[in-house]
Design a protein around this motif. Structure first.
Motif, mmCIF file in Angstrom:
data_model
loop_
_atom_site.group_PDB
_atom_site.id
_atom_site.type_symbol
_atom_site.label_atom_id
_atom_site.label_comp_id
_atom_site.label_asym_id
_atom_site.label_seq_id
_atom_site.Cartn_x
_atom_site.Cartn_y
_atom_site.Cartn_z
ATOM 1 N N VAL A 1 0.839 -1.502 -0.028
ATOM 2 C CA VAL A 1 -0.063 0.111 0.038
ATOM 3 C C VAL A 1 1.250 0.877 -0.224
ATOM 4 O O VAL A 1 1.567 1.365 0.468
ATOM 5 C CB VAL A 1 -0.602 0.413 1.642
ATOM 6 C CG1 VAL A 1 -1.805 1.312 1.629
ATOM 7 C CG2 VAL A 1 -1.957 -0.768 1.181
ATOM 8 N N VAL B 1 -4.226 6.687 -2.842
ATOM 9 C CA VAL B 1 -4.801 5.650 -2.253
ATOM 10 C C VAL B 1 -3.560 4.929 -3.391
ATOM 11 O O VAL B 1 -4.912 4.460 -4.338
ATOM 12 C CB VAL B 1 -5.316 5.508 -1.692
ATOM 13 C CG1 VAL B 1 -5.171 3.791 -1.121
ATOM 14 C CG2 VAL B 1 -5.885 5.950 -0.723
ATOM 15 N N ASN C 1 -2.870 -2.965 -2.723
ATOM 16 C CA ASN C 1 -3.636 -4.030 -2.348
ATOM 17 C C ASN C 1 -4.003 -3.661 -0.973
ATOM 18 O O ASN C 1 -3.436 -3.962 -0.265
ATOM 19 C CB ASN C 1 -3.559 -5.422 -3.010
ATOM 20 C CG ASN C 1 -2.592 -5.302 -3.846
ATOM 21 O OD1 ASN C 1 -3.131 -5.319 -5.227
ATOM 22 N ND2 ASN C 1 -1.856 -6.288 -4.611
ATOM 23 N N ILE C 2 -5.843 -3.839 -1.199
ATOM 24 C CA ILE C 2 -6.195 -3.529 0.095
ATOM 25 C C ILE C 2 -7.592 -4.242 0.249
ATOM 26 O O ILE C 2 -7.929 -4.863 -0.203
ATOM 27 C CB ILE C 2 -6.982 -1.899 0.364
ATOM 28 C CG1 ILE C 2 -5.737 -0.561 -0.018
ATOM 29 C CG2 ILE C 2 -7.301 -1.700 1.507
ATOM 30 C CD1 ILE C 2 -6.280 0.721 -0.111
ATOM 31 N N TYR D 1 -11.137 -1.643 6.815
ATOM 32 C CA TYR D 1 -9.882 -0.401 6.686
ATOM 33 C C TYR D 1 -10.210 1.458 6.670
ATOM 34 O O TYR D 1 -11.487 1.585 6.437
ATOM 35 C CB TYR D 1 -8.942 -0.693 6.037
ATOM 36 C CG TYR D 1 -9.561 0.390 4.165
ATOM 37 C CD1 TYR D 1 -10.049 -0.419 3.718
ATOM 38 C CD2 TYR D 1 -9.466 1.420 3.344
ATOM 39 C CE1 TYR D 1 -10.123 -0.235 2.257
ATOM 40 C CE2 TYR D 1 -9.421 1.981 2.563
ATOM 41 C CZ TYR D 1 -10.544 0.819 1.868
ATOM 42 O OH TYR D 1 -10.589 1.742 0.782
ATOM 43 N N ASN E 1 -14.969 2.548 6.142
ATOM 44 C CA ASN E 1 -15.794 1.833 5.112
ATOM 45 C C ASN E 1 -17.039 2.391 4.511
ATOM 46 O O ASN E 1 -17.886 2.270 3.759
ATOM 47 C CB ASN E 1 -15.053 0.709 5.121
ATOM 48 C CG ASN E 1 -13.780 0.510 4.559
ATOM 49 O OD1 ASN E 1 -13.563 0.296 5.802
ATOM 50 N ND2 ASN E 1 -14.156 -0.622 3.548
ATOM 51 N N SER F 1 -9.555 8.259 -6.557
ATOM 52 C CA SER F 1 -8.614 7.290 -5.381
ATOM 53 C C SER F 1 -8.092 8.058 -4.748
ATOM 54 O O SER F 1 -7.015 7.832 -3.834
ATOM 55 C CB SER F 1 -7.974 6.358 -5.988
ATOM 56 O OG SER F 1 -7.827 5.045 -7.051
ATOM 57 N N LEU G 1 -3.891 5.006 6.373
ATOM 58 C CA LEU G 1 -4.714 3.450 6.404
ATOM 59 C C LEU G 1 -4.424 2.803 6.985
ATOM 60 O O LEU G 1 -3.263 2.029 7.591
ATOM 61 C CB LEU G 1 -4.205 2.970 4.872
ATOM 62 C CG LEU G 1 -5.395 2.063 4.412
ATOM 63 C CD1 LEU G 1 -5.678 1.906 2.776
ATOM 64 C CD2 LEU G 1 -4.948 0.733 4.643
ATOM 65 N N ARG G 2 -5.550 2.876 7.945
ATOM 66 C CA ARG G 2 -5.088 1.360 9.332
ATOM 67 C C ARG G 2 -6.100 -0.013 8.902
ATOM 68 O O ARG G 2 -7.736 0.696 8.370
ATOM 69 C CB ARG G 2 -4.810 1.454 10.225
ATOM 70 C CG ARG G 2 -6.357 2.068 10.945
ATOM 71 C CD ARG G 2 -6.395 3.195 12.301
ATOM 72 N NE ARG G 2 -7.801 3.685 12.822
ATOM 73 C CZ ARG G 2 -7.943 3.072 13.539
ATOM 74 N NH1 ARG G 2 -8.278 1.617 13.940
ATOM 75 N NH2 ARG G 2 -9.093 3.459 14.274
ATOM 76 N N THR G 3 -5.864 -0.847 9.128
ATOM 77 C CA THR G 3 -6.618 -1.594 8.604
ATOM 78 C C THR G 3 -6.382 -2.992 10.486
ATOM 79 O O THR G 3 -5.814 -2.299 11.360
ATOM 80 C CB THR G 3 -6.315 -3.389 7.975
ATOM 81 O OG1 THR G 3 -4.659 -3.935 8.054
ATOM 82 C CG2 THR G 3 -5.762 -2.544 6.577
#
Length: 115
Positions: free
Chosen positions: A2, A24, A27-28, A32, A53, A76, A97-99
């Motif tokens: 990312v 951005v 691959n996401i 997130y 999201n 994007s 960006l956080r997952t």
């Protein structure tokens, strides 16, 4: 991998406006959140705002009512509209960006609010 690339920073007078953009790529997967943080001084990055999201937004107390986070899926990007800027808003602004397991950061863009 990312990648986040911020743009739009610069010098603005108190009371002015700037619009930051975070491009951005990569691959996401999964859920997130996209957020903006800023580093005025020291090592701590302070929370500015984030968008989920589902499109829900949250803001730090110091910027609520002045800053707005939005998403542009066609481009994007995740944007940060900053209005009524104050000298205290001077900082390096970072896109995040956080997952559930990872957190990604951009390189930052300088915002300076000064007469």
């Amino acid at each position: 991998q990312v990648q986040l690339v911020e743009s739009g920073g610069g010098l603005v007078q108190p009371g002015g406006s700037l619009r930051l953009s975070c491009l951005v790529s990569g691959n996401i997967f999964g859920i997130y959140r996209m957020g903006w943080y800023r580093q005025h001084r020291g090592i701590q990055r302070d929370f500015v705002g984030e968008i989920t999201n589902e499109g829900n937004t949250d803001y730090g107390d110091s910027v609520r009512g002045r800053f707005t986070i939005s998403r542009d899926h066609d481009k994007s990007t995740v944007d940060l509209q900053m209005n009524s800027l104050e000298p205290e808003d001077t900082a390096v602004y970072y896109c995040n960006l956080r997952t559930s397991y990872y957190s990604f950061w951009g390189q930052g863009t300088q915002v300076t609010v000064s007469a």
